[in-house]
Design an enzyme around this catalytic site. Structure first.
Site, PDB file in Angstrom:
ATOM      1  CG  ASN A 174       2.479  85.439  66.901  1.00  0.00           C
ATOM      2  OD1 ASN A 174       2.604  86.595  66.814  1.00  0.00           O
ATOM      3  ND2 ASN A 174       2.140  84.701  67.854  1.00  0.00           N
ATOM      4  CB  THR A 175       4.529  81.663  61.533  1.00  0.00           C
ATOM      5  OG1 THR A 175       4.801  81.045  62.689  1.00  0.00           O
ATOM      6  CG2 THR A 175       5.418  81.066  60.162  1.00  0.00           C
ATOM      7  CG  ASN A 191      -4.477  80.819  66.249  1.00  0.00           C
ATOM      8  OD1 ASN A 191      -3.990  81.301  67.355  1.00  0.00           O
ATOM      9  ND2 ASN A 191      -3.965  79.765  65.610  1.00  0.00           N
ATOM     10  CB  SER A 202       0.227  81.074  64.227  1.00  0.00           C
ATOM     11  OG  SER A 202       1.115  81.765  64.903  1.00  0.00           O
ATOM     12  CG  ASN A 255       1.036  84.134  71.837  1.00  0.00           C
ATOM     13  OD1 ASN A 255       2.075  83.690  71.245  1.00  0.00           O
ATOM     14  ND2 ASN A 255      -0.316  83.671  71.582  1.00  0.00           N
ATOM     15  CG  PHE A 305       4.414  78.097  65.179  1.00  0.00           C
ATOM     16  CD1 PHE A 305       3.701  78.210  65.789  1.00  0.00           C
ATOM     17  CD2 PHE A 305       4.527  77.769  63.925  1.00  0.00           C
ATOM     18  CE1 PHE A 305       1.984  78.143  65.135  1.00  0.00           C
ATOM     19  CE2 PHE A 305       3.105  77.721  63.130  1.00  0.00           C
ATOM     20  CZ  PHE A 305       2.070  77.956  63.952  1.00  0.00           C
ATOM     21  CE  LYS A 315      -6.051  77.556  67.174  1.00  0.00           C
ATOM     22  NZ  LYS A 315      -5.401  77.202  68.319  1.00  0.00           N
TER      23      LYS A 315
END
Ligand SMILES: Cc1cc2nc3c(=O)[nH]c(=O)nc-3n(C[C@H](O)[C@H](O)[C@H](O)COP(=O)(O)O)c2cc1C
Length: 370
Positions: A182-183, A251, A180, A114, A118, A222
């Site tokens: 993805n940021t 994660n 994450s 994915n 966010f 995390k």
């Protein structure tokens, strides 16, 4: 999975992954509100209860962040058997995330990639959703809030401070998500100096909030699975000199080395291929922080055996997401029943006794290559 669930899952798998996810949330919301959702007590097996960080978890199997990003269905998830539910990641302002498609099922590998970025409705909508929970649900179920930073934020750390302040009265615990993929730039907060600053500022805001209220929800950090030994040592040193209560390990991974069929879609990989990497990181981290710091183990748990092994490697509690996509909503119940049976046949009588019984074996393994 029963026949009905299998039919439902096959129908959902015909849709693109994000549409299927939206439908799953919608039907959980509807069936919970109308009383149609079949329930399984998450307290059925007293030997599975875990007491950590001042909280009593009825069983160790939690739903990981990312499924219920906006806090729409935490009580439905608890009702199908999860011991705790983590809402989020929530950012101060609503944001739409990356362009679609951005969730990819790797069915043969029982995995997902994915790159949502966010997508969520922001603090105020999530607060409203959580405030609309029934009073008895609020007093019965453990709901954690996973907080993050907006992509265009001028200062990521301020976004975490805002999250803690805004959800202080609503969260049973917090997860500070700095992992994450993805940021852009978010995971740099795991680096020594930035992490020191983040944790210092979190300590201050926490002191202020504890002084002003009678609450003190525990805070977990995390982390990513894509860290080397030096990074892990840096994180454990930082944790030791802060008031952080525990870790979530871990994660999604940006590595594709565990995939049998190569896939170059950018994003975070979760599910079965993450199990080995995440469990090695967990055991190494457990050795660094010692036996007392709570660690929630996540990554590739999709069966009784993988849940058991994650506990042996040092997890105090568990979380899963991708396993539920492939195995269905009954996965928490199945794992709890299996853990109870395995405990009965073992030398251990509780989850807490089982935790960490094979740390050394897991920690001795090399971290997989990136
Ligand atoms: C579609 C998807 C969205 C996710 N979104 C988030 C998120 O918003 N915040 C977060 O901390 N983790 C998020 N995760 C990561 C999971 O919480 C979990 O750490 C990871 O997927 C490993 O567990 P699993 O292998 O059981 O899925 C997401 C995972 C998936 C598959």
């Amino acid at each position: 999975m029963d026949k009905f669930e299998l039919l439902a899952r096959n129908a959902l798998f015909k849709l693109d992954a994000e549409t299927a996810h939206g439908l799953a949330i919608g039907s959980l919301k509807f069936s919970y509100a109308t009383g149609l959702l079949p329930g399984h007590s998450n307290r059925q097996y007293p030997e599975l209860a875990v007491k950590i960080a001042g909280l009593e978890f009825p069983n160790p199997v939690g739903i990981a962040a990312g499924f219920d990003k906006n806090g729409e269905v935490p009580d439905a998830l608890l009702k199908v058997g999860f011991g705790f539910a983590e809402v989020g990641t929530v950012t101060p302002n609503a944001q739409s995330g990356n362009p679609r498609p951005r969730i990819f099922r790797l069915v043969d590998e029982q995995a997902i990639i994915n790159r949502l970025g966010f997508n969520n409705q922001g603090h105020s909508v999530v607060i409203d959703n959580l405030r609309s929970r029934k009073r008895e649900d609020v007093s019965n179920g453990i709901v954690g809030i996973n907080i993050g930073a907006n992509k265009n934020s001028a200062d990521f750390i301020t976004d975490y401070e805002m999250g803690i302040r805004k959800f202080w009265d609503l969260a049973n615990y917090f997860t500070i998500n700095i992992s994450s993929p993805n940021t852009p730039g978010l995971r740099d907060l795991q680096a020594d100096k930035s992490l020191g600053e983040l944790l210092g500022r979190i300590d201050s805001i926490r002191e202020e909030l504890i002084a002003g209220t009678d609450k003190s929800p525990p805070l977990f950090l995390k982390i990513a699975p894509d860290l080397n030994e030096e990074n892990l040592i840096g994180i454990s040193d930082n944790i030791r000199s802060s008031s952080i209560d525990g870790l979530v390990v871990c994660n999604t991974t940006v590595s594709r080395s565990a995939l049998a069929i190569q896939n170059t879609e950018p994003g975070g990989l979760s599910g079965r291929p993450l199990f080995n990497r995440s469990t090695i990181v967990l055991a190494k981290m457990r050795q660094l922080v010692g036996p007392d710091l709570p660690i929630i183990g996540a990554g590739g748990i999709d069966s009784i055996q993988s849940a058991w092994e994650k506990l042996e490697a040092g997890a105090s509690l568990l979380q899963l997401y991708t396993g539920m996509v492939y195995q269905g909503l009954g996965i928490a119940k199945t794992i709890c029943q299996g853990l109870s049976e395995k405990l009965a046949a073992s030398q251990y009588s509780t989850i807490t006794e089982l935790t960490g019984t094979r740390i050394r074996e897991w920690a001795a393994r090399d971290l997989p290559v990136q």
